[in-house]
Design a protein around this motif. Structure first.
Motif, PDB file in Angstrom:
ATOM      1  N   LEU A  24     -13.225  11.243   5.810  1.00  0.00           N
ATOM      2  CA  LEU A  24     -11.878  11.344   5.276  1.00  0.00           C
ATOM      3  C   LEU A  24     -11.455  12.802   5.184  1.00  0.00           C
ATOM      4  O   LEU A  24     -12.221  13.654   4.730  1.00  0.00           O
ATOM      5  N   ILE A  25     -10.251  13.089   5.632  1.00  0.00           N
ATOM      6  CA  ILE A  25      -9.674  14.427   5.546  1.00  0.00           C
ATOM      7  C   ILE A  25      -8.357  14.312   4.782  1.00  0.00           C
ATOM      8  O   ILE A  25      -7.482  13.517   5.151  1.00  0.00           O
ATOM      9  N   GLY A  26      -8.230  15.070   3.720  1.00  0.00           N
ATOM     10  CA  GLY A  26      -7.029  14.991   2.906  1.00  0.00           C
ATOM     11  C   GLY A  26      -6.202  16.257   2.980  1.00  0.00           C
ATOM     12  O   GLY A  26      -6.673  17.316   3.399  1.00  0.00           O
ATOM     13  N   SER A  67      -1.709  19.197  11.332  1.00  0.00           N
ATOM     14  CA  SER A  67      -2.865  19.896  10.757  1.00  0.00           C
ATOM     15  C   SER A  67      -4.022  18.927  10.516  1.00  0.00           C
ATOM     16  O   SER A  67      -5.188  19.259  10.778  1.00  0.00           O
ATOM     17  N   LEU A  68      -3.716  17.740  10.036  1.00  0.00           N
ATOM     18  CA  LEU A  68      -4.762  16.741   9.807  1.00  0.00           C
ATOM     19  C   LEU A  68      -5.442  16.361  11.114  1.00  0.00           C
ATOM     20  O   LEU A  68      -6.671  16.241  11.188  1.00  0.00           O
ATOM     21  N   LEU A  69      -4.642  16.170  12.155  1.00  0.00           N
ATOM     22  CA  LEU A  69      -5.195  15.789  13.454  1.00  0.00           C
ATOM     23  C   LEU A  69      -6.054  16.906  14.034  1.00  0.00           C
ATOM     24  O   LEU A  69      -7.118  16.654  14.622  1.00  0.00           O
ATOM     25  N   GLN A  70      -5.636  18.124  13.877  1.00  0.00           N
ATOM     26  CA  GLN A  70      -6.421  19.259  14.360  1.00  0.00           C
ATOM     27  C   GLN A  70      -7.735  19.392  13.596  1.00  0.00           C
ATOM     28  O   GLN A  70      -8.783  19.689  14.179  1.00  0.00           O
ATOM     29  N   GLU A  71      -7.691  19.183  12.283  1.00  0.00           N
ATOM     30  CA  GLU A  71      -8.916  19.230  11.479  1.00  0.00           C
ATOM     31  C   GLU A  71      -9.874  18.116  11.895  1.00  0.00           C
ATOM     32  O   GLU A  71     -11.095  18.308  11.925  1.00  0.00           O
ATOM     33  N   ILE A  74     -11.663  19.174  15.054  1.00  0.00           N
ATOM     34  CA  ILE A  74     -12.690  20.180  14.776  1.00  0.00           C
ATOM     35  C   ILE A  74     -13.921  19.531  14.159  1.00  0.00           C
ATOM     36  O   ILE A  74     -15.069  19.822  14.541  1.00  0.00           O
ATOM     37  N   LEU A  75     -13.697  18.616  13.209  1.00  0.00           N
ATOM     38  CA  LEU A  75     -14.814  17.940  12.549  1.00  0.00           C
ATOM     39  C   LEU A  75     -15.631  17.127  13.547  1.00  0.00           C
ATOM     40  O   LEU A  75     -16.867  17.154  13.523  1.00  0.00           O
ATOM     41  N   CYS A  76     -14.955  16.415  14.439  1.00  0.00           N
ATOM     42  CA  CYS A  76     -15.663  15.607  15.436  1.00  0.00           C
ATOM     43  C   CYS A  76     -16.473  16.489  16.388  1.00  0.00           C
ATOM     44  O   CYS A  76     -17.595  16.136  16.773  1.00  0.00           O
ATOM     45  N   ARG A 271      -1.158  -0.252  21.970  1.00  0.00           N
ATOM     46  CA  ARG A 271      -1.431   0.864  22.866  1.00  0.00           C
ATOM     47  C   ARG A 271      -2.607   1.680  22.364  1.00  0.00           C
ATOM     48  O   ARG A 271      -2.874   1.727  21.158  1.00  0.00           O
ATOM     49  N   SER A 272      -3.297   2.317  23.280  1.00  0.00           N
ATOM     50  CA  SER A 272      -4.448   3.134  22.912  1.00  0.00           C
ATOM     51  C   SER A 272      -4.409   4.458  23.649  1.00  0.00           C
ATOM     52  O   SER A 272      -3.855   4.582  24.743  1.00  0.00           O
ATOM     53  N   SER A 273      -5.007   5.465  23.024  1.00  0.00           N
ATOM     54  CA  SER A 273      -5.107   6.789  23.624  1.00  0.00           C
ATOM     55  C   SER A 273      -6.406   7.428  23.141  1.00  0.00           C
ATOM     56  O   SER A 273      -7.012   6.960  22.169  1.00  0.00           O
ATOM     57  N   TYR A 274      -6.819   8.489  23.812  1.00  0.00           N
ATOM     58  CA  TYR A 274      -8.040   9.175  23.409  1.00  0.00           C
ATOM     59  C   TYR A 274      -7.979  10.620  23.880  1.00  0.00           C
ATOM     60  O   TYR A 274      -7.147  11.012  24.702  1.00  0.00           O
ATOM     61  N   ILE A 275      -8.878  11.400  23.342  1.00  0.00           N
ATOM     62  CA  ILE A 275      -9.024  12.795  23.759  1.00  0.00           C
ATOM     63  C   ILE A 275     -10.518  13.091  23.895  1.00  0.00           C
ATOM     64  O   ILE A 275     -11.330  12.659  23.057  1.00  0.00           O
ATOM     65  N   ARG A 276     -10.864  13.781  24.962  1.00  0.00           N
ATOM     66  CA  ARG A 276     -12.259  14.205  25.157  1.00  0.00           C
ATOM     67  C   ARG A 276     -12.514  15.477  24.360  1.00  0.00           C
ATOM     68  O   ARG A 276     -11.670  16.380  24.348  1.00  0.00           O
ATOM     69  N   LEU A 277     -13.663  15.537  23.742  1.00  0.00           N
ATOM     70  CA  LEU A 277     -13.992  16.668  22.890  1.00  0.00           C
ATOM     71  C   LEU A 277     -15.033  17.568  23.566  1.00  0.00           C
ATOM     72  O   LEU A 277     -15.771  17.142  24.444  1.00  0.00           O
ATOM     73  N   GLY A 278     -15.096  18.793  23.099  1.00  0.00           N
ATOM     74  CA  GLY A 278     -16.109  19.702  23.625  1.00  0.00           C
ATOM     75  C   GLY A 278     -15.523  20.688  24.642  1.00  0.00           C
ATOM     76  O   GLY A 278     -14.358  20.668  24.964  1.00  0.00           O
TER      77      GLY A 278
END
Length: 278
Positions: A24-26, A67-71, A74-76, A271-278
């Motif tokens: 959870l990110i608040g 900001s929440l999405l960016q955090e 980063i956490l992932c 609908r679905s979407s995703y982002i690759r990390l790293g």
């Protein structure tokens, strides 16, 4: 937070085996909570699903969601996850905002995962000829899914080596299982199919996963279970039903457009979407 999600987060915190399942990110302003993002770790914790992102109305349009999405991203990445994904419905007031945010943050263009048929049971669907009651073939038994232990059901499915895609899993946790009309079908060898429904709110049941083992598909069992479920809902006086049909099942999509669409007052998309990390 959605009530169903709150319950799952609460349960995971009390289970040592699942204590890290949710993150959870608040966001707050002068000590006042104004936003929340909830991630669920899946796939051996190599993948995360964005289950909830919410900003209180007075604080919207201030880039808090960004900001929440960016955090979250980063956490992932800190936890060495490979991907982050989310699903949403196209007919919600927030859909355009979500898509604009995803585009801005570099997510993959959202794709239609499934079509949702919205039906009021007063439309007459319960009397449709293709849903009429039929005898279950000898050697098979229809049962209420909630009447059996989940562990036994999982073992039966694993023992029978049933091969089905993840979107047809009977063990989803995105909403509360509706115990009154979620059915399974079994033989002496174990579970051979299911029709899973979920209670979205007091007046709405979602029909989500319908599966029959290949050797029994020629008996029309899928529509027998579906018909039974609809009749139970009708008798209970629950007025609204939503039927989810995945795009990767062209035969079921064709049948749904032929048999469900005439009773549907609207259709929408999941609908679905995703982002690759790293």
């Amino acid at each position: 937070m959605f009530q169903w999600l709150y319950k799952q987060v609460e349960q995971s915190l009390n289970d040592p085996m699942e204590s890290e399942r949710f993150m959870l990110i608040g966001a707050e302003s002068q000590g006042v909570p104004v936003g929340l993002l909830v991630l669920e770790q899946r796939g051996g914790y190599g993948h995360a699903v964005l289950q909830c992102i919410f900003v209180s109305k007075p604080w919207r349009r201030q880039k808090i969601a960004t900001s929440l999405l960016q955090e979250a991203r980063i956490l992932c990445m800190e936890k060495e996850m490979a991907t982050l994904s989310l699903s949403y419905y196209s007919d919600k007031s927030s859909s355009d905002t979500i898509e604009a945010l995803l585009h801005k943050e570099g997510w993959i263009q959202p794709q239609c995962e499934s079509v949702v048929f919205h039906i009021h049971l007063g439309s007459g669907i319960a009397e449709a000829t293709w849903l009429r009651e039929r005898a279950i073939p000898n050697g098979l038994e229809l049962f209420l899914w909630a009447d059996q232990e989940e562990g036994q059901l999982r073992q039966s499915i694993e023992t029978g080596e049933l091969d089905f895609p993840s979107f047809l899993s009977p063990f989803k946790t995105f909403a509360p299982l509706e115990p009154s009309n979620s059915f399974g079908i079994q033989s002496t060898q174990g579970v051979q199919g299911w029709s899973m429904t979920y209670r979205l709110d007091e007046d709405t049941i979602l029909y989500d996963a319908l599966y029959i083992a290949p050797e029994y598909q020629q008996f029309g069992l899928a529509f027998q279970m579906l018909g039974r479920s609809i009749r139970v809902q009708t008798e209970a006086g629950i007025p609204h039903a939503m039927f989810t049909v995945n795009q990767s099942t062209p035969i079921m999509m064709k049948l749904s457009r032929q048999w469900l669409a005439p009773y549907s007052w609207k259709t929408s998309e999941k609908r679905s979407s995703y982002i690759r990390l790293g």
